[in-house]
Design a protein around this motif. Structure first.
Motif: not given
Length: 480
Positions: A100, A102, A131, A136, A138
């Motif tokens: 992931l 960020h 999340w 996977g 947002k």
């Protein structure tokens, strides 16, 4: 002292994960004390780990549509990195099952799980991201005031802190947050936020600790008072903190210190009306004793089992070499000191049969390798004596003296000392130490056979350093 965010117990306490300074994730079984496995991400995933968090226990009932990550057995591990990525690791599969992003290149400061499918991360650019781990993706990204640590209270309420502590509500539709309450917090950056869980009831208290601090605070989220509901004083810099489940308003709390001591507290938070500083109820030191001298083995972390016997698991040792022990909380009242063997003690300190020098049995057909893998001629052909089936016989005095004479040539059956026909060991020594005089003396050899034998016996890792050195010489830089 290792970062408190780089070590984490699984929800049941059966596993313990630690990301060391070498970037290797190590997972122990706390019941057997065995290091189950080590994992180092591939080069394209390698980044300094900032935090490690186990996912919560999975519920027995699952959705009918099982996705890829849901099919992973056991708990997942989320690892935040300085590069701004979050690696989702499956200890059972022993591989990264999701990555992931960020906020690269901003570091991930902290991670918290709410369910096995919901993960929240806080980055250095003051953004909080929710999340969906199974996809996977947002769900929402919002800006918060400061960043140091985070904990999830409910699906909408969070505690976010740098020095002060703020309770915020996440507004997913608008992509903003609503400040519910704030507390004074600590004078330094907060490193841990731990909710006090109560079965079938909302979280009311949160425990906080900070770096370079000697106080642990408990905050009442239902109170409008900005001061802590409980203060726990430790007479040393605090490392990791662990809390038990809240039972009838009472909480048991443990803290490790910079010197490796475990300190325990017990307090009724709703009964501390005068808000006095709570003193410890017990201390535990683990020491090793060698030749009458005691050495402290630091306790690095602890975990409350919340079982009928009220037991606690402690992890002690150094970095990647740890041991685990389970004991009753009631046995830790007062100042306790237990003697254990140091897990980092090397086997070389213990007398073993491997330390003894054993003289090999030399027979007639023995083949000997000398320095630089030079073939050494075997002993002279002596007829076997009666009762000597292996042909073991002492050399005559003449041959012994002949072997001691360095400049004496071989005559008859006399044994000539070994003569090196390469300088491989000398070249390796020069490359390793980067000694220009040794390297120059090796390169100055003009004998073709010596050069061929030397190059033939060089190990593969030494080829590149040799070529680099020869390149410098050919370019005209030469030797100093």
């Amino acid at each position: 002292m290792a970062s408190v965010k780089l070590m984490n117990f699984s929800p049941t306490g059966e596993k313990f994960a630690h990301s060391g300074p070498d970037g290797i994730l190590r997972i122990w079984n706390t019941i057997s004390g065995i290091l189950e496995h080590e994992y180092q991400p591939s080069e394209h995933l390698t980044a300094t780990t900032t935090c490690v968090r186990y996912s919560p226990q999975k519920k027995e009932k699952k959705k009918a549509a099982v996705k890829s990550l849901e099919a992973s057995e056991g708990n997942l591990l989320a690892m935040g990195t300085l590069a701004g990525n979050i690696l989702i690791y499956s200890p059972e599969k022993r591989e990264i099952v999701a990555t992931l992003d960020h906020a690269p290149p901003h570091a991930v400061l902290d991670i918290t799980w709410h369910t096995t499918e919901r993960l929240y991360s806080l980055a250095a650019n003051n953004t909080l991201v929710e999340w969906d781990v199974t996809s996977g993706e947002k769900i929402v990204s919002v800006e918060v005031n400061g960043g140091g640590a985070i904990c999830a209270l409910t699906k909408k309420l969070f505690c976010v802190t740098s020095r002060s502590i703020e309770v915020i509500a996440l507004l997913r539709k608008s992509g903003t947050v609503n400040l519910k309450n704030s507390y004074t917090g600590h004078t330094s950056l907060v490193t841990q936020l731990l909710p006090l869980l109560v079965k079938d009831a909302p979280t009311r208290y949160v425990i906080s600790s900070s770096q370079e601090d000697r106080f642990i605070y408990a905050w009442d989220l239902l109170s409008e008072n900005e001061e802590p509901a409980g203060s726990f004083m430790v007479k040393d810099i605090i490392g990791t903190v662990a809390v038990s489940a809240l039972q009838e308003g009472a909480v048991t709390l443990s803290a490790t210190t910079r010197t490796g001591t475990l300190v325990l507290f017990t307090q009724h938070l709703n009964g501390n009306s005068q808000r006095k500083v709570v003193k410890s109820m017990g201390k535990l030191r683990v020491v090793s004793e060698v030749n009458g001298k005691q050495t402290v083995i630091p306790v690095v972390s602890s975990f409350f089992c919340n079982d009928v016997s009220s037991s606690i698991i402690i992890a002690y040792g150094h970095s990647s070499i740890l041991k685990f022990e389970r004991m009753s909380i009631s046995d830790l009242s007062g100042d306790k000191e237990i003697i254990r063997s140091d897990p980092s003690a090397t086997a070389a300190r213990k007398p073993t049969a491997l330390a003894k020098i054993v003289t090999p049995l030399m027979t007639k057909d023995t083949f000997i390798k000398g320095p630089g893998y030079v073939d050494v001629e075997p002993t002279s052909k002596v007829k076997r004596k009666h009762g000597d089936p292996d042909g073991i016989a002492a050399l005559p005095m003449e041959e012994r003296l002949n072997a001691l004479a360095i400049d004496k040539t071989k005559t008859g059956d006399a044994t000539q000392p070994p003569k090196a026909d390469n300088v491989a060991h000398l070249l390796l020594q020069g490359l390793h130490s980067k000694d220009q005089r040794i390297l120059q003396s090796v390169i100055d050899h003009g004998d073709k056979d010596t050069i061929d034998n030397t190059v033939r016996r060089l190990p593969t890792p030494a080829i590149v350093p040799l070529l680099k050195h020869l390149q410098l010489v050919i370019r005209g830089k030469g030797h100093k």
